[in-house]
Design an enzyme around this catalytic site. Structure first.
Site, PDB file in Angstrom:
ATOM      1  N   GLY A   1       8.628   7.694  28.676  1.00  0.00           N
ATOM      2  CA  GLY A   1       9.333   6.507  29.150  1.00  0.00           C
ATOM      3  C   GLY A   1       8.573   5.844  30.282  1.00  0.00           C
TER       4      GLY A   1
ATOM      5  N   PRO B   1       5.583  25.870  38.495  1.00  0.00           N
ATOM      6  CA  PRO B   1       4.246  25.364  38.820  1.00  0.00           C
ATOM      7  C   PRO B   1       3.455  24.897  37.601  1.00  0.00           C
ATOM      8  CG  PRO B   1       4.655  27.456  39.924  1.00  0.00           C
ATOM      9  CD  PRO B   1       5.809  27.227  38.994  1.00  0.00           C
TER      10      PRO B   1
ATOM     11  N   GLN C   1       2.629  17.683  35.245  1.00  0.00           N
ATOM     12  CA  GLN C   1       3.114  16.380  35.703  1.00  0.00           C
ATOM     13  C   GLN C   1       2.081  15.704  36.620  1.00  0.00           C
ATOM     14  OE1 GLN C   1       6.287  14.448  35.450  1.00  0.00           O
ATOM     15  NE2 GLN C   1       5.886  15.537  33.566  1.00  0.00           N
TER      16      GLN C   1
ATOM     17  N   VAL D   1       7.956  15.353  42.026  1.00  0.00           N
ATOM     18  CA  VAL D   1       6.683  15.709  41.405  1.00  0.00           C
ATOM     19  C   VAL D   1       6.182  14.596  40.480  1.00  0.00           C
ATOM     20  CG1 VAL D   1       5.793  17.183  39.539  1.00  0.00           C
ATOM     21  CG2 VAL D   1       6.796  18.220  41.556  1.00  0.00           C
TER      22      VAL D   1
ATOM     23  N   GLU E   1       6.262  11.370  40.009  1.00  0.00           N
ATOM     24  CA  GLU E   1       5.614  10.106  40.347  1.00  0.00           C
ATOM     25  C   GLU E   1       4.527  10.266  41.397  1.00  0.00           C
ATOM     26  OE1 GLU E   1       8.166   6.711  39.219  1.00  0.00           O
ATOM     27  OE2 GLU E   1       9.510   7.659  40.647  1.00  0.00           O
TER      28      GLU E   1
END
Ligand code: MCN
Ligand code: MOS
Length: 762
Positions: A244, A656, A662, A727, A729
């Site tokens: 998204g 982690p 991410q 995390v 962004e």
């Protein structure tokens, strides 16, 4: 395996499953085997297919729509135009502000951007709908359009964005050392693999929508308002989402068309946007321009920062990309001024893309700091340490936690920054100019609404339910870990159900807030369920623990016993059956118990941010430092990123393995932003020329080097129940300036316009 090894393996798996363990994605097998069904894969009886027709002008009027040929084409069920589509009611915006108009028509008579939906065809098959749509003739009265941010004048001031302290302009004018430069970022797009679209089905006055969604409850509210039905009559289903990146949090015009068509025809309608339509149906990141002026003393201490920003927005909607977001908090400065304007251009309303605001903001300030470092002959890292902000310079509040110094140190060490030679063009490898650059990044911690239900079932398994979502970040996995750890059951006994608006409520998944909110809610619900189980086990006469002189019991590996091991040991299932219970259910949420139902509704259906990141005594943010190596071909000007080391402070990590993934995803997106991504608009008709995944350049594996991420976070009790910060962004923020700074170090050429393409270097 020896007994010792077995014990070791068991405790390893316990560690893996607990919060903080590197458990692989629990939804992975379903995705790999195809068992995971995405929105458009629903097989429904009597499904029909809708195709949209978009405006070929950027501004003007639709004067006529000739749909006669389309109406009689094979399989066609309806041609929808502004005249024939059912009337909808206006819906409130995402802040919950009431609509400006009473009625809403998702098909435009007045065109304000190229690609805007003007008509739609519904047919028995997709192919028939496509063929018939080609027969619809739309006539226009074209008006002049502004398609470029540069052509729109100074724009409209957004006073709410102004941040000022001290006397920034006067101090800058007198500062011994000054730099002032302009930084631009182009229009960029989220470009998720899964396109936008939906299947809508009515059963009486109840609407079910299968649609990829970052916000089921907010979108359900919009549908309910459009059709004038109670919120409870709308069900959004979105268990799996193919990415998204900010684009899937709202019900959009095409959503309204499909839902209206389904109502009008009394049959389910599927509408999936074409790839080009994905570029015009929800706005990408707005193009931005900033000027950053920094005044410093000769030792490099900043005296003043003056920042002016402008972003493009739409003719009939306002999007503010907060360009001063990072500028105002990264460095200590006694004088500061930041202001922002928006310029209306003929585009769909721009929207959220990974770290809206912080990302382009960092491109300005983090390049400018590098420029100042060169001006002063200081190392860019040293420059940042000289001006390290010991507290939030804007609110003057203490940081909840700020491991940025640690990030600088760990990143520099792992990268080998000390070996850098300061002069531009001083490092090379044959034909390649080598550049080492760095930049910092940050993202605020947002805390908002989330509820979770935890059920202990009679077979000893556990269900966790929430209407929040997993678009790839790892929500399923971290919530399973949270429930498993809190309840003391193996993770494979936990089933997490997400993505259905009938489940316990959740606010928007945006602004990197979901993990902190939902782990908190699940932890709370699971703790309550456990307390109830233990309470019954000790007090119920039917319980084998009844009469045991214990004041508590412990659950491990799904088995319940007294802490010191005396008395019986039972499985949860055995205990529930002894108690004559089907199960135990508890609900946990992140809002005060005193909230009224109306306050709750407003919190999950609007962006009512209950807790600002500077609420109370602390300013809460995650932080990072990126160190980048580029290789620039001296003759061709091609830039390759050859190494990235990033050290990041997201507080405690719930998992982690997922957090690293991410961060890497964000860093990869940042590489794309620095070197490739640029929405190109045709100046004649405002069309996005490269609105497809072949021409809109995104990084491929071949563009991505080895990326090393280092976690330097510590648990932050002020940011979330379990101590984590955001995390999702954070990783992208600061990557583009680190690359731009590395390119300057390699070439001596400062490129202040993204993307850094070869023609800007030769
Ligand atoms: N995490 C963790 N420890 C923390 C915080 C998070 O281990 N302290 C991990 C968890 O696996 C969690 C994930 O990081 O699921 C993201 O958590 P968080 O930062 O809270 O972000 P959200 O869950 O709110 O996700 C939204 C965020 C945003 S706003 C965008 S944009 C974005 C992103 O996540 N879009 C994505 N990551 C994405 N990842 C994928 N694959 N696809 C997208 O579209
Ligand atoms: Mo993320 S851009 O806030 O969905």
């Amino acid at each position: 395996m020896t007994v010792h090894e077995m014990k070791h393996a068991a405790s390893d798996s316990a560690r893996l499953e607990a919060v903080g363990g590197r458990l692989s994605r629990v939804d992975g097998p379903a995705k790999i085997t195809g068992a995971a069904h995405y929105a458009f894969e629903q097989q429904l009886e009597g499904l029909t297919h809708a195709v949209l027709i978009g405006a070929t002008i950027a501004a003007g009027k639709v004067t006529a729509i000739d749909s006669r040929a389309a109406e009689t084409a094979p399989g066609v069920l309806a041609v929808l135009t502004p005249d024939t589509i059912m009337e909808l009611r206006g819906a409130s915006d995402w802040f919950g502000s009431p609509p400006s108009r009473k009625t809403y028509c998702p098909l435009a008579r007045e065109v304000t951007y190229s690609g805007q939906h003007v008509a739609a065809v519904v047919a028995e098959t997709f192919e028939q709908a496509v063929a018939a749509a080609a027969l619809v003739k739309v006539s226009y009265d074209e008006a002049p359009a502004i398609v470029d941010l540069g052509d729109g004048g100074d724009g409209i001031p957004i006073d709410a964005m102004t941040k000022e302290w001290g006397d920034a302009e006067a101090t800058f004018a007198e500062a011994p050392v000054r730099i002032c430069a302009a930084y631009n970022t182009p229009r960029e797009f989220q470009a998720a693999m899964e396109p936008h679209g939906l299947i809508a089905r009515w059963e009486g006055d109840e609407l079910t929508v299968w649609e990829p969604s970052q916000w089921l409850d907010g979108m359900a509210r919009t549908y309910a308002e459009w059709f004038g039905i109670p919120f409870e009559k709308v069900r959004l289903v979105s268990p799996y989402i193919g990415g998204g990146f900010g684009s899937k949090a709202l019900a959009l015009a095409h959503s309204a068309v499909a839902a209206a068509a389904a109502k009008m025809l009394g049959r389910p309608v599927k509408l999936v946007l074409t790839r080009p339509q994905n570029f015009t149906s929800y706005g990408g990141r707005a193009a931005t321009r900033q000027t950053v002026a920094i005044g410093a003393d000769r030792n490099g201490k900043i005296q003043s920062i003056v920042h002016r920003g402008v972003n493009e927005t739409a003719v009939d909607g306002t999007w503010v990309e907060p360009l001063g977001a990072v500028t105002s908090i990264m460095y200590a400065t006694p004088n500061f001024s930041s202001k922002q304007n928006v310029v209306r251009v003929n585009t769909v309303v721009p929207g959220a893309k990974r770290a809206p605001g912080e990302n382009p903001s960092a491109f300005g300030i983090e390049c400018a700091i590098d420029e100042l470092a060169y001006e002063l002959g200081l190392d860019p890292l040293e420059m940042r340490l000289i001006n390290y902000a010991e507290q939030d310079p804007h609110t003057k509040k203490a940081w909840s936690t700020r491991q940025l110094r640690e990030a600088f140190a760990a990143g520099a060490e792992a990268f080998g920054w000390a070996k850098r030679s300061a002069e531009p063009r001083s490092m090379r490898d044959g034909h390649h100019l080598i550049g080492w650059g760095m930049a910092a990044g940050t993202y605020p911690v947002r805390r908002a609404y989330g509820e979770a239900v935890v059920k202990l079932l009679s077979d000893g398994s556990v269900e966790v339910e929430s209407s929040s979502i997993d678009m790839g970040q790892g929500t399923y996995t971290i919530l399973a870990q949270t429930a498993a750890e809190t309840l003391g059951v193996p993770v494979e006994r936990v089933l997490v159900k997400l993505g259905d608006s009938r489940l316990a409520r959740a606010g928007v998944t945006g602004g990197s807030r979901l993990a902190g909110i939902m782990t908190g809610a699940v932890h709370k619900a699971a703790s309550q369920a456990l307390d109830e189980l233990i309470g019954l086990a000790l007090s119920d006469p039917r319980s084998p623990f009844h009469g045991l002189q214990a004041n508590t019991l412990v659950v491990k590996e799904g088995r319940i016993a007294s802490p010191r091991g005396e008395g019986p040991e039972l499985s949860i299932s055995e205990l529930l059956s002894a108690l004559g219970r089907e199960g135990i259910e508890a609900k946990g949420d992140t809002v005060p118990a005193s909230f009224t139902p109306e306050q709750r509704y407003n919190n999950y259906t609007t962006i009512a941010m209950a807790l600002p990141h500077t609420e109370g005594d602390y300013s809460r943010h995650s932080w990072c430092a990126h160190f980048v190596e580029v290789r620039v071909d001296e003759d061709f000007g091609t830039v390759r990123v050859s190494r990235v080391v990033s050290a990041l402070d997201s507080g405690r990590l719930y998992n982690p393995k997922l957090a690293e993934s991410q961060w890497k995803g964000g860093i990869i997106m940042g590489i794309g932003q620095a070197l490739l991504e640029e929405g190109i608009v045709d100046r004649r008709h405002g069309r996005i020329v490269n609105g497809n995944l072949a021409d809109y350049m995104l990084p491929t594996n071949a563009d991505i080097p080895d990326i090393q991420t280092i976690s330097v976070g510590i648990p932050d009790p002020h940011s979330s129940a379990l101590g984590g910060k955001g995390v999702g962004e954070l990783g992208i923020v600061g990557v583009a300036p680190a690359i731009a700074n590395a390119v300057f170090h390699a070439t001596g050429k400062r490129v202040r316009d993204l993307p850094i393409t070869l023609e800007k270097l030769i």
